[in-house]
Design an enzyme around this catalytic site. Structure first.
Site, PDB file in Angstrom:
ATOM      1  N   GLY A 152       0.145  -5.201  12.894  1.00  0.00           N
ATOM      2  CA  GLY A 152       0.161  -5.722  11.531  1.00  0.00           C
ATOM      3  C   GLY A 152      -0.724  -4.884  10.639  1.00  0.00           C
ATOM      4  O   GLY A 152      -0.630  -3.652  10.621  1.00  0.00           O
ATOM      5  N   ASP A 153      -1.613  -5.531   9.887  1.00  0.00           N
ATOM      6  CA  ASP A 153      -2.524  -4.794   9.000  1.00  0.00           C
ATOM      7  C   ASP A 153      -3.948  -4.834   9.532  1.00  0.00           C
ATOM      8  O   ASP A 153      -4.909  -4.769   8.767  1.00  0.00           O
ATOM      9  CB  ASP A 153      -2.473  -5.371   7.583  1.00  0.00           C
ATOM     10  CG  ASP A 153      -2.852  -6.845   7.531  1.00  0.00           C
ATOM     11  OD1 ASP A 153      -2.656  -7.532   8.550  1.00  0.00           O
ATOM     12  OD2 ASP A 153      -3.355  -7.297   6.491  1.00  0.00           O
ATOM     13  N   GLU A 154      -4.094  -4.919  10.858  1.00  0.00           N
ATOM     14  CA  GLU A 154      -5.415  -4.936  11.484  1.00  0.00           C
ATOM     15  C   GLU A 154      -5.719  -3.612  12.178  1.00  0.00           C
ATOM     16  O   GLU A 154      -4.898  -3.090  12.935  1.00  0.00           O
ATOM     17  CB  GLU A 154      -5.530  -6.073  12.508  1.00  0.00           C
ATOM     18  CG  GLU A 154      -5.722  -7.444  11.898  1.00  0.00           C
ATOM     19  CD  GLU A 154      -6.110  -8.481  12.931  1.00  0.00           C
ATOM     20  OE1 GLU A 154      -6.630  -9.530  12.537  1.00  0.00           O
ATOM     21  OE2 GLU A 154      -5.880  -8.235  14.128  1.00  0.00           O
TER      22      GLU A 154
END
Length: 236
Positions: A152-154
């Site tokens: 994801g956006d991690e």
């Protein structure tokens, strides 16, 4: 978090027997060829042995390359080309096992990433992740840290020999770097990241525990909009 698939390369031997068998056969055959004054059939058989050994070594070389490539792919994030969650666990294991080791784990979660996906589309979101990854790579290479995309956006950054002060300074530097605008499909976008910090050995000596504690700190930073937060034992 999928399990690594079983290898289906067909490779049956590993280590020195894989190389020793064709090498010994080749040397034996070459000895027969150069000995001289032997039956033509023996010479033919020796030549065939040399040829088979060479083919076996070529196949072995290609199989080894294939296995190395498969291993590298298993540790690589498809979108950004950097390491993935599996790489973080594997490459940090020996470091965290050292009782003298000190390290800081920074867990980054992008702010307003969902807005970018919803307004500009998933292709723009993917482009943003690649651009963010590029900036983080520059930072990680400058300090020789392990950078991965967890999904994801991690993103996660493992910094060796880092204490509370170093980790906080790095978090501030990352957020400052991310304040520069990103260009997506000719649209200027500004985002930043919430960062959670966990320290080894204070907050854990294995990656699972450090990630969990950094995640707690990150969500506190996001909910309080304070940019970054260091895990506190009282939160556990």
């Amino acid at each position: 978090r999928s399990r690594r698939p079983a290898s289906r390369s067909g490779l049956r031997l590993s280590g020195w027997p894989l190389i020793a068998i064709p090498v010994v056969s080749t040397l034996t055959a070459l000895g027969l060829l150069v000995h001289g004054h032997i039956h033509p059939i023996a010479i033919a058989l020796a030549a065939v042995t040399v040829l088979i050994s060479l083919v076996r070594m070529i196949v072995t070389f290609h199989e080894a390359n294939h296995l190395a490539g498969s291993h590298q792919l298993a540790l690589t994030d498809d979108l950004t080309g950097m390491g993935n969650r599996r790489a973080l666990y594997i490459r940090s294991e020996s470091v965290l096992a050292d009782p003298e080791a000190h390290a800081a784990l920074l867990l980054l979660d992008l702010d307003r990433f969902k807005e970018v996906n919803d307004s500009l589309g998933h292709h723009a979101g993917d482009d943003l992740l690649r651009q963010v990854g590029g900036r983080l790579v520059d930072i990680s290479e400058a300090i020789d840290a392990l950078l991965v995309r967890l999904g994801g956006d991690e993103f996660a950054l493992l910094v060796l020999a880092a204490d509370y002060t170093v980790a906080e300074r790095l978090a501030l530097g990352i957020r400052e770097e991310l304040t520069r605008p990103f260009i997506l499909d000719d649209v200027t976008v500004q985002i930043n990241a919430s960062i959670g910090i966990a320290l080894a050995p204070q907050h854990g000596r294995d990656m699972s525990l450090l990630l969990r504690h950094a995640d707690i700190a990150m969500y506190r930073a996001k909910s309080q909009r304070c940019g970054h937060s260091v895990f506190s034992i009282e939160e556990n």
